[in-house]
Design an enzyme around this catalytic site. Structure first.
Site, PDB file in Angstrom:
ATOM      1  N   ASN A   1       0.871  -1.178   0.000  1.00 23.01           N
ATOM      2  CA  ASN A   1       0.000   0.000   0.000  1.00 23.01           C
ATOM      3  C   ASN A   1       0.906   1.225   0.000  1.00 23.01           C
ATOM      4  O   ASN A   1       1.468   1.582   1.030  1.00 23.01           O
ATOM      5  CB  ASN A   1      -0.892  -0.021   1.255  1.00 23.01           C
ATOM      6  CG  ASN A   1      -1.690   1.259   1.411  1.00 23.01           C
ATOM      7  OD1 ASN A   1      -1.795   2.049   0.479  1.00 23.01           O
ATOM      8  ND2 ASN A   1      -2.254   1.469   2.598  1.00 23.01           N
TER       9      ASN A   1
ATOM     10  N   LYS B   1       0.181   4.300  -0.425  1.00 21.63           N
ATOM     11  CA  LYS B   1      -0.429   5.546   0.064  1.00 21.63           C
ATOM     12  C   LYS B   1      -0.127   6.682  -0.938  1.00 21.63           C
ATOM     13  O   LYS B   1      -0.104   6.408  -2.132  1.00 21.63           O
ATOM     14  CB  LYS B   1       0.048   5.851   1.491  1.00 21.63           C
ATOM     15  CG  LYS B   1      -0.155   4.631   2.391  1.00 21.63           C
ATOM     16  CD  LYS B   1       0.014   4.879   3.861  1.00 21.63           C
ATOM     17  CE  LYS B   1      -0.229   3.575   4.612  1.00 21.63           C
ATOM     18  NZ  LYS B   1      -0.184   3.739   6.062  1.00 21.63           N
TER      19      LYS B   1
ATOM     20  N   HIS C   1      -9.696   1.725   4.703  1.00 20.40           N
ATOM     21  CA  HIS C   1      -8.422   1.847   5.423  1.00 20.40           C
ATOM     22  C   HIS C   1      -8.606   2.850   6.571  1.00 20.40           C
ATOM     23  O   HIS C   1      -9.360   3.818   6.434  1.00 20.40           O
ATOM     24  CB  HIS C   1      -7.330   2.313   4.459  1.00 20.40           C
ATOM     25  CG  HIS C   1      -5.958   2.283   5.070  1.00 20.40           C
ATOM     26  ND1 HIS C   1      -5.524   3.268   5.929  1.00 20.40           N
ATOM     27  CD2 HIS C   1      -4.957   1.386   4.973  1.00 20.40           C
ATOM     28  CE1 HIS C   1      -4.297   2.971   6.319  1.00 20.40           C
ATOM     29  NE2 HIS C   1      -3.924   1.837   5.758  1.00 20.40           N
TER      30      HIS C   1
ATOM     31  N   GLU D   1      -6.932   5.236   7.589  1.00 22.79           N
ATOM     32  CA  GLU D   1      -6.684   6.642   7.224  1.00 22.79           C
ATOM     33  C   GLU D   1      -7.904   7.231   6.525  1.00 22.79           C
ATOM     34  O   GLU D   1      -8.227   8.402   6.693  1.00 22.79           O
ATOM     35  CB  GLU D   1      -5.411   6.741   6.360  1.00 22.79           C
ATOM     36  CG  GLU D   1      -4.168   6.517   7.216  1.00 22.79           C
ATOM     37  CD  GLU D   1      -2.975   5.944   6.477  1.00 22.79           C
ATOM     38  OE1 GLU D   1      -2.942   5.970   5.238  1.00 22.79           O
ATOM     39  OE2 GLU D   1      -2.058   5.440   7.165  1.00 22.79           O
TER      40      GLU D   1
ATOM     41  N   GLU E   1      -5.803  -4.365  10.641  1.00 21.54           N
ATOM     42  CA  GLU E   1      -4.707  -3.421  10.854  1.00 21.54           C
ATOM     43  C   GLU E   1      -4.976  -2.625  12.124  1.00 21.54           C
ATOM     44  O   GLU E   1      -5.749  -1.656  12.101  1.00 21.54           O
ATOM     45  CB  GLU E   1      -4.612  -2.444   9.681  1.00 21.54           C
ATOM     46  CG  GLU E   1      -4.324  -3.096   8.354  1.00 21.54           C
ATOM     47  CD  GLU E   1      -3.741  -2.089   7.372  1.00 21.54           C
ATOM     48  OE1 GLU E   1      -2.564  -2.239   7.016  1.00 21.54           O
ATOM     49  OE2 GLU E   1      -4.436  -1.137   7.012  1.00 21.54           O
TER      50      GLU E   1
ATOM     51  N   GLY F   1       2.299   2.598  10.659  1.00 23.16           N
ATOM     52  CA  GLY F   1       3.283   3.660  10.495  1.00 23.16           C
ATOM     53  C   GLY F   1       3.998   4.057  11.767  1.00 23.16           C
ATOM     54  O   GLY F   1       4.659   5.084  11.811  1.00 23.16           O
TER      55      GLY F   1
ATOM     56  N   SER G   1       3.108  -1.852  10.428  1.00 19.22           N
ATOM     57  CA  SER G   1       4.555  -1.939  10.658  1.00 19.22           C
ATOM     58  C   SER G   1       5.144  -3.318  10.333  1.00 19.22           C
ATOM     59  O   SER G   1       6.028  -3.798  11.041  1.00 19.22           O
ATOM     60  CB  SER G   1       4.898  -1.503  12.080  1.00 19.22           C
ATOM     61  OG  SER G   1       4.557  -0.134  12.270  1.00 19.22           O
TER      62      SER G   1
ATOM     63  N   GLY H   1       4.847   1.539   4.732  1.00 21.07           N
ATOM     64  CA  GLY H   1       6.193   2.112   4.652  1.00 21.07           C
ATOM     65  C   GLY H   1       7.254   1.175   4.077  1.00 21.07           C
ATOM     66  O   GLY H   1       8.049   1.584   3.216  1.00 21.07           O
TER      67      GLY H   1
HETATM   68  P1  PGA Z   1       2.639   0.543   7.652  1.00 24.08           P
HETATM   69  O1  PGA Z   1       1.206   0.790   6.968  1.00 24.08           O
HETATM   70  O2  PGA Z   1       3.164  -0.771   7.101  1.00 24.08           O
HETATM   71  O3  PGA Z   1       3.466   1.713   7.210  1.00 24.08           O
HETATM   72  O4  PGA Z   1       2.428   0.478   9.105  1.00 24.08           O
HETATM   73  C1  PGA Z   1       0.298  -0.262   6.775  1.00 24.08           C
HETATM   74  C2  PGA Z   1      -0.972   0.261   6.166  1.00 24.08           C
HETATM   75  O5  PGA Z   1      -1.401   1.368   6.505  1.00 24.08           O
HETATM   76  O6  PGA Z   1      -1.601  -0.424   5.349  1.00 24.08           O
END
Ligand code: PGA
Length: 253
Positions: A10, A12, A95, A97, A167, A173, A213, A235
């Site tokens: 992903n 983003k 998601h 976000e 998640e 993140g 993460s 990330g």
């Molecule tokens: P992250 O993000 O691996 O940076 O924690 C995961 C996601 O939001 O799908």
């Protein structure tokens, strides 16, 4: 199912179309021959370019969001049909976000699942609790509300392509990952919610991904858990070398 981890990048709001093309070239060079699935969710503007670059490879391309509407006067929106036409095969929905920053509700999430299915896009429904919800013992209730809110009213037969990604918001993140045991436990209880809605067989076959993460050095242990069938990676999916390493480590379990 257990032998086929699905690894989804992903990105983003990162990468232009040329940057995405470059990444895919690198990934193809680095990527081990894996049993599992490798999927990439670039920003809208790179979906068509990525889909072209991934033709004749084992990589599937999707999107990070879609409109809840079919078409019309919705300035700035992108429909399921447009995504399908751009070469997308799947779409992330709900998601955290999107839920938090863009105020997506359960009703919006459900509409988006309809739009995905109408366009033969695999919906990847994202669910997860915040830190304070976990601390106050509400994790199960939150997952229940999110899963029921999104899926009530669907027939199991319509949801054959569904994927759920768990998640925990506090792990996204932040560098803090859920321990493999905690992730397994939560996946298991979330699977029971699905089972109570659509039956044990459906729940058993449903791919349940972990996100938050995920990195090359923690993915193997997470994927070794019985109820974890893949990962959604933010990330650590932005560098081809790191994503390739995650694919390699994660596919060995
Ligand atoms: P992250 O993000 O691996 O940076 O924690 C995961 C996601 O939001 O799908």
């Amino acid at each position: 199912m257990k032998n086929l981890p699905i690894m989804i990048a992903n990105w983003k709001m990162h990468k232009t179309a040329p940057e995405a093309r470059h990444f895919i070239g690198e990934l193809i060079k680095l990527m081990p021959k894996v049993q599992g699935e490798v999927w990439i969710a670039p920003p809208f503007t790179a979906v068509a370019e990525c889909a072209k670059a991934c033709q004749e490879t084992q990589i599937a391309v999707g999107a990070q969001n879609l409109s809840e509407w079919v078409q019309g006067a919705y300035t700035g929106e992108v429909s399921g049909q447009m995504l399908k036409d751009s070469g997308a095969e799947f779409v992330l929905i709900g998601h955290s976000e999107r839920r938090k920053i863009f105020r997506e509700t359960e009703a919006t999430v459900k509409e988006k699942i309809h739009r995905a299915l109408e366009n033969q896009l695999t919906p990847v429904l994202c669910v997860g609790e915040t830190h304070s919800q976990r601390e106050s013992g509400q994790t199960q209730a939150v997952l229940e509300a999110q899963i029921r809110g999104a899926l009530t009213g669907f027939e199991a037969s319509a949801l054959k392509s569904l994927i759920i990604a768990y998640e925990p918001v506090w792990a996204i993140g932040t560098g803090v990952t859920a321990s493999p045991q905690m992730a397994q436990e939560t996946h298991n209880s979330a699977r029971l919610i699905v089972s109570s809605m659509f039956g044990a067989g459906f729940a058993q076959d449903l791919p349940f991904l972990y996100g938050g993460s995920v990195k090359p050095d923690n993915v193997a242990e997470l994927m070794a858990q019985g109820d974890i069938n893949g990962a959604l990676i933010g990330g650590a999916s932005l560098e081809a070398s790191s994503f390739a390493e995650i694919i390699k480590q994660g596919s060995q379990s």
